[in-house]
Design an enzyme around this catalytic site. Structure first.
Site, short mmCIF file in Angstrom:
data_model
loop_
_atom_site.label_atom_id
_atom_site.label_comp_id
_atom_site.label_asym_id
_atom_site.label_seq_id
_atom_site.Cartn_x
_atom_site.Cartn_y
_atom_site.Cartn_z
N LYS A 1 36.73 -20.67 32.38
CA LYS A 1 35.91 -21.67 33.10
C LYS A 1 35.13 -22.51 32.09
O LYS A 1 34.41 -21.95 31.26
CB LYS A 1 34.96 -20.94 34.06
CG LYS A 1 33.96 -21.87 34.74
CD LYS A 1 33.03 -21.13 35.68
CE LYS A 1 31.90 -22.04 36.14
NZ LYS A 1 30.84 -21.32 36.85
N THR B 1 29.29 -4.68 41.12
CA THR B 1 29.28 -5.33 39.80
C THR B 1 28.02 -4.97 39.03
O THR B 1 28.07 -4.64 37.84
CB THR B 1 29.38 -6.87 39.96
OG1 THR B 1 30.45 -7.16 40.85
CG2 THR B 1 29.63 -7.55 38.64
N ALA B 2 26.86 -5.01 39.72
CA ALA B 2 25.59 -4.76 39.03
C ALA B 2 25.53 -3.33 38.50
O ALA B 2 25.15 -3.09 37.35
CB ALA B 2 24.42 -5.04 39.96
N ILE C 1 25.53 -13.03 38.31
CA ILE C 1 25.99 -12.05 37.30
C ILE C 1 25.23 -12.28 35.99
O ILE C 1 24.88 -11.35 35.28
CB ILE C 1 27.52 -12.13 37.14
CG1 ILE C 1 28.18 -11.61 38.44
CG2 ILE C 1 28.01 -11.34 35.93
CD1 ILE C 1 29.68 -11.79 38.53
N GLY D 1 27.62 1.17 43.03
CA GLY D 1 28.77 0.97 42.15
C GLY D 1 29.44 -0.38 42.36
O GLY D 1 30.67 -0.50 42.34
N THR E 1 25.13 -17.99 39.04
CA THR E 1 24.14 -17.42 38.12
C THR E 1 23.79 -15.95 38.39
O THR E 1 23.01 -15.36 37.63
CB THR E 1 22.84 -18.25 38.17
OG1 THR E 1 22.59 -18.60 39.54
CG2 THR E 1 22.96 -19.50 37.35
N VAL F 1 23.40 8.04 49.18
CA VAL F 1 22.00 8.52 49.12
C VAL F 1 21.44 8.47 50.53
O VAL F 1 21.44 7.42 51.19
CB VAL F 1 21.16 7.63 48.17
CG1 VAL F 1 19.70 8.07 48.18
CG2 VAL F 1 21.72 7.67 46.76
N GLU G 1 32.55 -14.28 41.63
CA GLU G 1 33.76 -14.41 40.80
C GLU G 1 33.69 -15.52 39.77
O GLU G 1 34.56 -15.64 38.95
CB GLU G 1 34.96 -14.62 41.73
CG GLU G 1 34.95 -13.59 42.85
CD GLU G 1 36.30 -13.26 43.42
OE1 GLU G 1 36.98 -14.21 43.81
OE2 GLU G 1 36.66 -12.06 43.46
C1 LIG Z 1 28.54 -15.44 49.11
C2 LIG Z 1 28.27 -14.96 47.71
C3 LIG Z 1 28.93 -15.55 46.63
C4 LIG Z 1 28.65 -15.13 45.33
N1 LIG Z 1 29.24 -15.77 44.29
C5 LIG Z 1 28.87 -15.45 43.02
C6 LIG Z 1 29.42 -16.13 41.91
O1 LIG Z 1 30.29 -16.99 42.03
N2 LIG Z 1 28.98 -15.78 40.68
C7 LIG Z 1 28.03 -14.81 40.48
O2 LIG Z 1 27.63 -14.58 39.35
N3 LIG Z 1 27.55 -14.11 41.53
C8 LIG Z 1 27.92 -14.42 42.78
N4 LIG Z 1 27.42 -13.71 43.83
C9 LIG Z 1 26.54 -12.57 43.58
C10 LIG Z 1 27.39 -11.36 43.22
O3 LIG Z 1 28.30 -11.07 44.24
C11 LIG Z 1 26.49 -10.16 42.99
O4 LIG Z 1 25.44 -10.51 42.14
C12 LIG Z 1 27.23 -9.07 42.30
O5 LIG Z 1 28.40 -8.81 42.96
C13 LIG Z 1 26.41 -7.82 42.25
O6 LIG Z 1 26.39 -7.17 43.50
P1 LIG Z 1 25.68 -5.78 43.56
O7 LIG Z 1 26.40 -4.85 42.67
O8 LIG Z 1 24.24 -6.00 43.34
O9 LIG Z 1 25.85 -5.34 45.09
P2 LIG Z 1 27.11 -4.77 45.90
O10 LIG Z 1 28.38 -5.34 45.43
O11 LIG Z 1 26.74 -4.98 47.34
O12 LIG Z 1 27.14 -3.22 45.58
C14 LIG Z 1 26.25 -2.32 46.20
C15 LIG Z 1 26.67 -0.91 45.83
O13 LIG Z 1 25.67 -0.01 46.27
C16 LIG Z 1 26.28 1.07 46.92
N5 LIG Z 1 25.32 1.63 47.88
C17 LIG Z 1 24.62 0.98 48.83
N6 LIG Z 1 23.86 1.85 49.49
C18 LIG Z 1 24.07 3.06 48.94
C19 LIG Z 1 23.58 4.36 49.20
N7 LIG Z 1 22.72 4.62 50.20
N8 LIG Z 1 24.04 5.37 48.43
C20 LIG Z 1 24.92 5.17 47.43
N9 LIG Z 1 25.41 3.97 47.13
C21 LIG Z 1 25.00 2.93 47.89
C22 LIG Z 1 27.52 0.49 47.59
O14 LIG Z 1 28.47 1.49 47.88
C23 LIG Z 1 27.98 -0.45 46.47
O15 LIG Z 1 28.73 0.28 45.53
C24 LIG Z 1 27.72 -14.10 45.13
C25 LIG Z 1 27.10 -13.46 46.21
C26 LIG Z 1 27.36 -13.90 47.50
C27 LIG Z 1 26.67 -13.23 48.65
#
Ligand SMILES: Cc1cc2nc3c(=O)[nH]c(=O)nc-3n(C[C@H](O)[C@H](O)[C@H](O)COP(=O)(O)OP(=O)(O)OC[C@H]3O[C@@H](n4cnc5c(N)ncnc54)[C@H](O)[C@@H]3O)c2cc1C
Length: 507
Positions: free
Chosen positions: A79, A15-16, A349, A13, A347, A189, A50
């Site tokens: 932006k 951003t992705a 998001i 849960g 890039t 999970v 962000e």
């Molecule tokens: C330093 C840094 C800077 C960034 N800056 C940018 C930016 O400026 N612009 C941009 O577009 N992107 C940026 N990103 C990328 C961006 O943060 C991610 O692409 C975006 O937040 C998506 O993250 P996510 O949802 O894939 O993962 P996460 O935010 O890590 O979410 C993972 C989710 O999975 C859940 N989860 C994990 N394991 C389990 C399990 N076993 N059971 C149930 N749930 C589970 C967690 O609870 C959480 O809800 C940056 C990333 C980093 C590391």
């Protein structure tokens, strides 16, 4: 009669996960496919991400989200591009701008860049960014949303994205999905079960229940619980091209009105960002552990921020690269579980959105035909490689040699695809843009010009341009842009008048 899927489970849960649930609940409306999101109350989201690119506006529109409400709920600012400080040399004070949108007006069917090169050869000294509405808006801190029916070319040439609070984005999309009938399960999970064909069959949760679905989207972040830990698709490591592997982040109070651009400043062992939201600023330093310790990176960041710190500095390790297969059998990896490229051009998001667009286009039925999966994987690989090359361009063209990190960049390995692109540019002044690629030729020209790399030649046919006519056209372009931009409101005033947030920074 085709056998349609009946259920789809998104694990994670962040951003992705919530972007997937929002877009798919819109696109699959009327299909009877049930969407469930499993999010863990115990595993935190990454909480960064962000700064975005203009495709965020396509996402907002495709999901039928009310833009004003979204901006207010996520404390967003607008932006127009990225200002790169100190990238070319170590002499502090040199910066260049990478604007979104179109630069200049093409002349007689020729790329504007060619006409501009010709004008330089004619002795007309103007800056490349003088022809970008985005860049001039940023310089003057002006902004307004483009009118629906622009009266002139300037108003149809600019593009914008948003700076957003990542935690608030997930919260907003989660609430929206709830209203749209997406089921949310709060649990972790514990086990992923596969059937005898290596398809994910069910998820065992820590609340004692088991979820069985037809398709699974792995949004579990860097862990890649389904795609890597279970399906073991493998990872293509690109650290040899991009050695930054850690970031330190901190949030600070606003000390001035938010500017409509991200700032990326080159540092001793990487670069730091400033992302201005309405209620606070996001700051981070992306660095290579080969050249800098965590303590040193924290000091560098803390000493460079303005305003009171609202959070403790936090270290985030990462590995640059991507999964060898992003879609495998009945599992799609999305967001950080699919791969990661450092956020220099914001890039990630965008890649979440693009992955979803490709996935919807090749959406499977219960036959899971291998061709769809293969075509999808080819497309997303191309997207990743394009962005990887564009990010490397920022490093491999730098003339900095003041630290071990920047000296490494002087002789860094460069992918063949990028080498070829730079070679053609230097020889012929052209960047080939393939439809579907995210970064336009103008983006490439902007970085190359920012790094003071000009080609040996321009297109031979622009020699046919009448010297005085060309000079007049270019002067009119500049005048048109300045006239239109200076009529626009100040960025901060525009936000205050149209979409002010009620969110307050909490220390
Ligand atoms: C330093 C840094 C800077 C960034 N800056 C940018 C930016 O400026 N612009 C941009 O577009 N992107 C940026 N990103 C990328 C961006 O943060 C991610 O692409 C975006 O937040 C998506 O993250 P996510 O949802 O894939 O993962 P996460 O935010 O890590 O979410 C993972 C989710 O999975 C859940 N989860 C994990 N394991 C389990 C399990 N076993 N059971 C149930 N749930 C589970 C967690 O609870 C959480 O809800 C940056 C990333 C980093 C590391």
């Amino acid at each position: 009669m085709q056998n349609s899927l009946e259920s789809l489970c998104i694990v994670g849960g962040g951003t992705a996960g919530w972007m997937a649930a929002t877009l798919l609940s819109t696109a699959l409306r009327g299909s009877n496919i049930k969407i469930t999101v499993v999010e863990s109350p115990d595993i935190e989201t990454i909480g960064v991400g962000e700064s975005t690119v203009p495709s965020i506006m396509d996402f907002v529109q495709a999901c039928q989200i009310n833009l004003k409400e979204f901006i207010q709920a996520t404390s967003a600012s607008f932006k127009l591009g990225i200002r790169f400080d100190d990238w070319r040399t170590s002499e502090a004070g040199e910066s260049y701008f990478h604007p979104f949108g179109k630069v200049g007006k093409d002349i007689n069917g020729f790329d504007f860049y060619q006409a501009w090169l010709k004008s330089l050869a004619n002795g007309q000294e103007t800056r490349w960014v003088d022809y970008s509405a985005n860049a001039i808006m940023a310089e003057h801190e002006r902004f307004m949303l483009p009118p629906h029916q622009p009266q002139n070319w300037v108003l149809s040439s600019y593009a914008h994205a948003l700076h957003l609070d990542a935690v608030l984005v997930a919260r907003y999309l989660r609430d929206l999905c709830h209203k749209r009938g997406v089921t949310r399960v709060e649990a972790t999970v514990k086990k992923v079960n596969l059937n005898n064909k290596s398809f994910v069959s069910s998820l065992e949760l820590d609340n004692g229940t088991t979820i069985t679905n037809d398709f699974f989207i792995d949004c579990t972040g860097f862990t890649g619980l389904l795609i890597e830990k279970t399906l073991k698709v493998g990872f293509e490591d690109w650290s040899h091209y991009l050695p930054c592997n850690r970031a330190v982040t901190v949030q600070t109070e606003q000390v001035s009105n938010p500017v409509p651009y991200t700032i990326a400043t080159a540092q001793e062992a990487g670069w730091s960002w400033k992302i201005p939201l309405q209620h606070r600023t996001g700051n981070g330093y992306v660095f290579s552990s080969q050249f800098c310790s965590d303590e040193k990176a924290m000091d560098t960041l803390v000493n460079s921020v303005h305003g009171k710190m609202l959070t403790q500095p936090r270290i985030i390790p990462f590995i640059t690269g991507k999964r060898k297969k992003i879609w495998h059998n009945n599992c799609l990896a999305l967001g950080l579980s699919s791969g990661f490229l450092e956020p220099l051009e914001s890039t990630a998001i965008h890649l979440v959105y693009k992955t979803l667009v490709h996935f919807i286009k090749h959406f499977p039925d219960s036959d899971f035909d291998a061709d769809s999966e293969q075509i999808f994987n080819q497309k997303i690989n191309t997207d990743y490689e394009e962005i990887r090359d564009f990010i490397i361009l920022h490093y491999c063209t730098s003339a900095r040699d003041d630290t071990a990190f920047w000296r490494w960049c002087q002789t860094m390995p460069v992918p063949v695809s990028l080498n070829e692109k730079i070679r053609l540019f230097k020889n012929r002044g052209q960047i080939e843009h393939i439809p579907g690629q995210f970064f336009t030729s103008d983006s490439w020209y902007s970085i190359l010009e920012g790094m003071k790399i000009r080609p040996q030649k321009y297109h031979p046919l622009v020699d046919g341009f009448h010297r005085q006519n060309l000079a007049n056209t270019l002067s009119e372009n500049i005048k048109d842009i300045r006239t239109a931009v200076l009529k626009m409101p100040n960025h901060y005033n525009y936000i205050q008048a149209n979409c002010p947030t009620q969110i307050k920074a909490i220390s």
